[in-house]
Design a protein around this motif. Structure first.
Motif, short mmCIF file in Angstrom:
data_model
loop_
_atom_site.label_atom_id
_atom_site.label_comp_id
_atom_site.label_asym_id
_atom_site.label_seq_id
_atom_site.Cartn_x
_atom_site.Cartn_y
_atom_site.Cartn_z
N UNK A 94 0.86 -1.17 0.00
CA UNK A 94 0.00 0.00 0.00
C UNK A 94 0.90 1.23 0.00
N UNK A 95 0.97 1.92 -1.14
CA UNK A 95 1.86 3.07 -1.29
C UNK A 95 1.62 3.70 -2.65
N UNK A 96 2.32 4.80 -2.90
CA UNK A 96 2.28 5.45 -4.20
C UNK A 96 3.52 5.07 -5.01
N UNK A 97 4.67 5.03 -4.33
CA UNK A 97 5.94 4.78 -5.00
C UNK A 97 6.65 3.60 -4.35
N UNK A 98 7.38 2.84 -5.17
CA UNK A 98 8.15 1.70 -4.68
C UNK A 98 9.60 1.88 -5.08
N UNK A 99 10.50 1.72 -4.11
CA UNK A 99 11.94 1.83 -4.32
C UNK A 99 12.60 0.52 -3.91
N UNK A 100 13.68 0.17 -4.59
CA UNK A 100 14.33 -1.12 -4.41
C UNK A 100 15.83 -0.88 -4.32
N UNK A 101 16.42 -1.20 -3.18
CA UNK A 101 17.88 -1.12 -3.05
C UNK A 101 18.44 -2.48 -3.45
N UNK A 102 19.28 -2.47 -4.49
CA UNK A 102 19.78 -3.72 -5.05
C UNK A 102 21.06 -3.47 -5.82
N UNK A 103 21.73 -4.56 -6.18
CA UNK A 103 22.92 -4.47 -7.01
C UNK A 103 23.13 -5.79 -7.72
N UNK A 104 24.06 -5.79 -8.67
CA UNK A 104 24.46 -7.02 -9.34
C UNK A 104 25.85 -6.81 -9.93
N UNK A 105 26.75 -7.73 -9.63
CA UNK A 105 28.13 -7.58 -10.10
C UNK A 105 28.20 -7.54 -11.62
N UNK A 106 27.39 -8.36 -12.30
CA UNK A 106 27.47 -8.44 -13.76
C UNK A 106 26.34 -7.70 -14.45
N UNK A 107 25.32 -7.29 -13.69
CA UNK A 107 24.14 -6.69 -14.29
C UNK A 107 23.10 -7.74 -14.58
N UNK A 108 21.90 -7.53 -14.07
CA UNK A 108 20.81 -8.48 -14.23
C UNK A 108 19.59 -7.73 -14.76
N UNK A 109 18.94 -8.31 -15.76
CA UNK A 109 17.73 -7.70 -16.32
C UNK A 109 16.52 -8.13 -15.50
N UNK A 110 15.65 -7.16 -15.25
CA UNK A 110 14.41 -7.44 -14.53
C UNK A 110 13.23 -6.91 -15.34
N UNK A 111 12.05 -7.45 -15.05
CA UNK A 111 10.81 -6.91 -15.59
C UNK A 111 9.86 -6.69 -14.42
N UNK A 112 9.32 -5.49 -14.33
CA UNK A 112 8.46 -5.10 -13.21
C UNK A 112 7.00 -5.11 -13.65
N UNK A 113 6.19 -5.86 -12.91
CA UNK A 113 4.75 -5.94 -13.15
C UNK A 113 4.01 -5.34 -11.97
N UNK A 114 2.90 -4.66 -12.27
CA UNK A 114 2.03 -4.14 -11.23
C UNK A 114 0.63 -4.69 -11.51
N UNK A 115 0.09 -5.40 -10.56
CA UNK A 115 -1.21 -6.06 -10.70
C UNK A 115 -1.26 -6.93 -11.97
N UNK A 116 -0.17 -7.62 -12.25
CA UNK A 116 -0.14 -8.61 -13.32
C UNK A 116 0.21 -8.11 -14.70
#
Length: 163
Positions: free
Chosen positions: A86-108
């Motif tokens: 429950x919020x307006x904004x979402x922040x993620x503290x993360x890292x990756x030594x080689x770089x990792x691709x992500x895909x972000x979904x909201x409500x599917x």
């Protein structure tokens, strides 16, 4: 005594404009991952986690194989992170030594118009340097289910924060 708050009445069922939401800062590492709902919290080492069919609010659900360190959890292959918030904004503290691709979904669906500054409108982004990534930037606060699909091993997930 409790004199400071006496007389102050908090209206019911209102969301102040300045408030981004209610979900707490959420940690992935074993030192503070008591919100991990589908695995053993407080335990270092590798766990294989299965994403459940339903999700409780403000709980962390991981899918795939994760290696839990004290301060972060590292994906050991393709993996998912699911969090109903429950919020307006979402922040993620993360890292990756080689770089990792992500895909972000909201409500599917891919984040689209609600994608934060670090995510393209198709939901894709890359985690590399250790920093705070802006995943979701909505026009208003609300209850949503966030899913992050991680394409490979090597993502170090530290915290979610909400605003």
């Amino acid at each position: 005594s409790n004199s400071i708050s006496s007389g102050m009445v908090k209206p019911v069922n209102t969301v102040p404009v300045s408030s981004g939401g209610t979900s707490p800062e959420t940690y992935f590492g074993s030192a503070r991952n008591e919100l991990l709902a589908n695995g053993k919290s407080g335990v270092q080492g590798v766990q294989t986690l299965t994403k459940p069919a339903t999700f409780s609010i403000s709980k962390l659900y991981l899918g795939g194989v994760w290696d839990f360190k004290s301060e972060y959890a590292q994906s050991q292959g393709p993996a998912t992170i699911t969090y109903k918030y429950s919020a307006q904004n979402v922040y993620f503290v993360a890292s990756s030594a080689k770089g990792v691709n992500i895909t972000v979904f909201i409500d599917g669906v891919p984040a689209g118009s609600q994608a934060g500054a670090d995510i393209a409108s198709d939901g894709t982004g890359m985690i590399k340097e250790n920093r705070l990534y802006k995943l979701i930037n909505s026009t208003s606060s609300g209850e949503h289910t966030l899913e992050i699909r991680i394409d490979s091993a090597g993502l170090d997930a530290y915290t979610f924060t909400f605003g």
